[in-house]
Design a protein around this motif. Structure first.
Motif, mmCIF file in Angstrom:
data_model
loop_
_atom_site.group_PDB
_atom_site.id
_atom_site.type_symbol
_atom_site.label_atom_id
_atom_site.label_comp_id
_atom_site.label_asym_id
_atom_site.label_seq_id
_atom_site.Cartn_x
_atom_site.Cartn_y
_atom_site.Cartn_z
ATOM 1 N N SER A 1 0.807 -1.221 0.000
ATOM 2 C CA SER A 1 0.000 0.000 0.000
ATOM 3 C C SER A 1 0.839 1.271 0.000
ATOM 4 C CB SER A 1 -0.934 0.017 1.214
ATOM 5 O OG SER A 1 -0.173 0.040 2.414
ATOM 6 N N LYS A 2 2.122 1.161 0.364
ATOM 7 C CA LYS A 2 2.976 2.342 0.454
ATOM 8 C C LYS A 2 4.332 2.072 -0.177
ATOM 9 C CE LYS A 2 0.906 3.722 4.876
ATOM 10 N NZ LYS A 2 1.166 3.929 6.327
ATOM 11 N N PRO A 3 4.945 3.121 -0.761
ATOM 12 C CA PRO A 3 6.302 2.949 -1.287
ATOM 13 C C PRO A 3 7.286 2.717 -0.144
ATOM 14 C CG PRO A 3 5.643 5.263 -1.394
ATOM 15 C CD PRO A 3 4.433 4.480 -0.983
ATOM 16 N N ILE A 4 8.270 1.885 -0.394
ATOM 17 C CA ILE A 4 9.291 1.598 0.613
ATOM 18 C C ILE A 4 10.659 1.710 -0.044
ATOM 19 C CG2 ILE A 4 7.827 0.110 2.041
ATOM 20 C CD1 ILE A 4 9.108 -2.307 0.704
ATOM 21 N N GLY A 5 11.699 1.796 0.783
ATOM 22 C CA GLY A 5 13.053 1.838 0.246
ATOM 23 C C GLY A 5 13.244 2.972 -0.742
ATOM 24 N N PHE A 6 13.753 2.629 -1.925
ATOM 25 C CA PHE A 6 14.043 3.634 -2.945
ATOM 26 C C PHE A 6 12.880 3.856 -3.922
ATOM 27 C CE2 PHE A 6 15.914 -0.472 -4.145
ATOM 28 C CZ PHE A 6 15.217 -0.738 -5.317
ATOM 29 N N GLU A 7 11.697 3.286 -3.641
ATOM 30 C CA GLU A 7 10.546 3.482 -4.532
ATOM 31 C C GLU A 7 10.084 4.943 -4.482
ATOM 32 O OE1 GLU A 7 8.351 -0.858 -4.556
ATOM 33 O OE2 GLU A 7 7.924 0.493 -2.898
ATOM 34 N N GLU B 1 5.828 7.256 -9.183
ATOM 35 C CA GLU B 1 5.858 6.004 -9.948
ATOM 36 C C GLU B 1 5.064 4.922 -9.232
ATOM 37 O OE1 GLU B 1 9.139 2.879 -11.842
ATOM 38 O OE2 GLU B 1 9.784 4.520 -10.534
ATOM 39 N N PHE B 2 5.196 4.866 -7.916
ATOM 40 C CA PHE B 2 4.487 3.871 -7.115
ATOM 41 C C PHE B 2 2.980 4.010 -7.289
ATOM 42 C CE2 PHE B 2 2.282 2.482 -3.320
ATOM 43 C CZ PHE B 2 2.843 1.242 -3.066
ATOM 44 N N GLU B 3 2.476 5.223 -7.207
ATOM 45 C CA GLU B 3 1.034 5.457 -7.320
ATOM 46 C C GLU B 3 0.513 5.077 -8.698
ATOM 47 O OE1 GLU B 3 0.578 9.515 -6.181
ATOM 48 O OE2 GLU B 3 0.599 9.059 -4.018
ATOM 49 N N ILE C 1 -3.985 -5.022 -0.107
ATOM 50 C CA ILE C 1 -2.750 -5.171 -0.872
ATOM 51 C C ILE C 1 -1.539 -5.337 0.036
ATOM 52 C CG2 ILE C 1 -2.194 -2.709 -1.048
ATOM 53 C CD1 ILE C 1 -1.962 -5.264 -3.947
ATOM 54 N N ASP C 2 -1.736 -5.224 1.363
ATOM 55 C CA ASP C 2 -0.665 -5.519 2.310
ATOM 56 C C ASP C 2 -0.781 -6.927 2.889
ATOM 57 O OD1 ASP C 2 0.905 -3.184 2.226
ATOM 58 O OD2 ASP C 2 -0.528 -2.117 3.487
ATOM 59 N N ASN C 3 -1.703 -7.727 2.337
ATOM 60 C CA ASN C 3 -1.770 -9.121 2.743
ATOM 61 C C ASN C 3 -0.398 -9.763 2.512
ATOM 62 O OD1 ASN C 3 -2.249 -12.147 2.030
ATOM 63 N ND2 ASN C 3 -4.097 -11.524 3.107
ATOM 64 N N PRO C 4 0.113 -10.543 3.459
ATOM 65 C CA PRO C 4 1.458 -11.123 3.326
ATOM 66 C C PRO C 4 1.666 -11.943 2.061
ATOM 67 C CG PRO C 4 0.638 -11.405 5.556
ATOM 68 C CD PRO C 4 -0.512 -10.876 4.751
ATOM 69 N N MET C 5 0.580 -12.437 1.463
ATOM 70 C CA MET C 5 0.735 -13.236 0.249
ATOM 71 C C MET C 5 1.203 -12.405 -0.944
ATOM 72 S SD MET C 5 -2.537 -15.783 0.580
ATOM 73 C CE MET C 5 -2.555 -17.079 1.824
ATOM 74 N N VAL C 6 0.885 -11.110 -0.930
ATOM 75 C CA VAL C 6 1.317 -10.228 -2.012
ATOM 76 C C VAL C 6 2.348 -9.215 -1.537
ATOM 77 C CG1 VAL C 6 -0.490 -8.479 -1.744
ATOM 78 C CG2 VAL C 6 0.495 -8.904 -4.016
ATOM 79 N N ASN D 1 11.355 -2.611 -8.869
ATOM 80 C CA ASN D 1 11.860 -2.089 -7.601
ATOM 81 C C ASN D 1 11.444 -2.957 -6.419
ATOM 82 O OD1 ASN D 1 13.021 -0.012 -9.007
ATOM 83 N ND2 ASN D 1 11.472 1.510 -8.467
ATOM 84 N N ARG D 2 10.188 -3.393 -6.428
ATOM 85 C CA ARG D 2 9.698 -4.214 -5.329
ATOM 86 C C ARG D 2 10.422 -5.568 -5.308
ATOM 87 N NH1 ARG D 2 5.910 -3.339 -1.007
ATOM 88 N NH2 ARG D 2 6.045 -1.276 -1.948
ATOM 89 N N THR D 3 10.737 -6.101 -6.480
ATOM 90 C CA THR D 3 11.460 -7.370 -6.565
ATOM 91 C C THR D 3 12.872 -7.233 -6.009
ATOM 92 O OG1 THR D 3 10.174 -8.055 -8.490
ATOM 93 C CG2 THR D 3 12.277 -9.167 -8.132
#
Length: 329
Positions: free
Chosen positions: A208-214, A218-220, A241-246, A276-278
């Protein structure tokens, strides 16, 4: 006077992937033509066949066996989870069939490619549960003393090396790999089988939120699609979208140190919207207390799953070699 039939309308969709209509029909836009298995693929000399590994419910898989040099030769087993946004595609699709032929040939592995159920007929976590059932069935073939023909396969029993069991997947299939590896860290597989290695090609992760260098902008932009897809395949998911499965990087997600495998390969394209998330997932695994070995391969100039439809290109061949080397070691 006869009533005018109601116009067929789209009631829900993921653009470019799937439409659900008011009359209940489903149109899968991303599905590719299905092809039959082959006793001997002329390009790779890989044999393939379809089997049922469960009758209640009914589950099928396509098996791939590369050309062997010895009658009782043992080779690694790859349990494969296809991509398709959890709602499209099949292990019998033409491009997945070609991909598995090439991976089986180059990697010298026996592949068990699972047909799991799809959304919207079956919402998540059905896909994860089906893939876990398939992996458990493969593991159950180890030390199969009964050789019950209704619940065993001679290719796996005669040629599978149960000390080198891999799981792998592309896109949503890469997401499934993570979730299966987490589950394998908490639950035992039959017959003492352990997952040796796992690869995730261009996996689908988000939050649900950008993390790290995101970057926020672009995230939105990407979030619009990611949220739409996740809500379609898992309506009312706990945590959304913050469910641990995703979102395996959410603070409430299972500790990455519990991943149930010994080594991992993560690949990504530099132009992939989930790039970026990967990379952040890779760094989180590296920094966790997980005892395994993880490596990252990135092609900076390529987009999401570029290799899948271009296996014969120079970059496609390089990608398959990296995958094959991982499965060999």
């Amino acid at each position: 006077m006869a009533s005018t039939p109601k116009k067929k309308e789209i009631v829900s969709q993921v653009p470019d992937f799937i439409n659900v209509y008011s009359d209940g029909t489903i149109e899968r836009l991303d599905d590719k033509p299905k092809v039959p298995p082959s006793p001997l693929d002329p390009q790779t000399c890989v044999s393939s066949k379809d089997i049922f590994f469960s009758n209640d419910p009914s589950f099928k898989a396509r098996l791939y066996l590369p050309k062997l040099t010895q009658n009782n030769q043992k080779i690694p087993i790859l349990v494969y989870f296809h991509g398709g946004a959890f709602c499209c595609e099949s292990p019998f699709a033409s491009h997945h069939h070609k991909y598995c032929n090439v991976v089986a040939s180059q990697g010298k592995v026996l592949i068990f490619s699972i047909e799991y159920r799809r959304a919207p007929e079956h919402f998540i976590p059905t896909q994860y549960d089906d893939c876990w059932v398939g992996l458990k069935w493969v593991a159950s073939q180890n030390n199969n003393e009964t050789k019950d023909p209704t619940n065993c396969d001679p290719w796996i029993i005669n040629h599978g090396d149960f000390n080198r069991v891999f799981i792998g997947g592309d896109s949503s299939g890469g997401n499934i790999v993570h979730n299966i590896a987490i589950r394998a860290g908490a639950e035992e597989l039959p017959c003492g089988v352990k997952i040796f290695g796992a690869y995730m090609n261009h996996p689908f992760f988000w939050g649900s939120k950008p993390i790290g260098f995101e970057k926020v902008e672009e995230f939105e932009k990407i979030s619009e699609f990611a949220n739409l897809l996740w809500n379609f395949v898992y309506p009312n998911a706990p945590g959304g979208i913050d469910n641990p499965m995703v979102n395996p990087l959410d603070p409430k997600a299972p500790n990455l140190a519990t991943l149930g495998c010994s080594k991992m390969l993560i690949t990504v394209g530099g132009k992939d919207r989930f790039r970026n998330r990967t990379v952040l997932y890779y760094e989180a695994v590296k920094q966790s207390e997980w005892k395994g070995e993880v490596e990252l391969f990135e092609d900076e100039d390529e987009d999401h799953c570029y290799y899948m439809f271009d296996l014969d290109s120079e970059k496609g061949k390089i990608f398959i070699k990296i995958l094959a080397d991982f499965l060999h070691l």
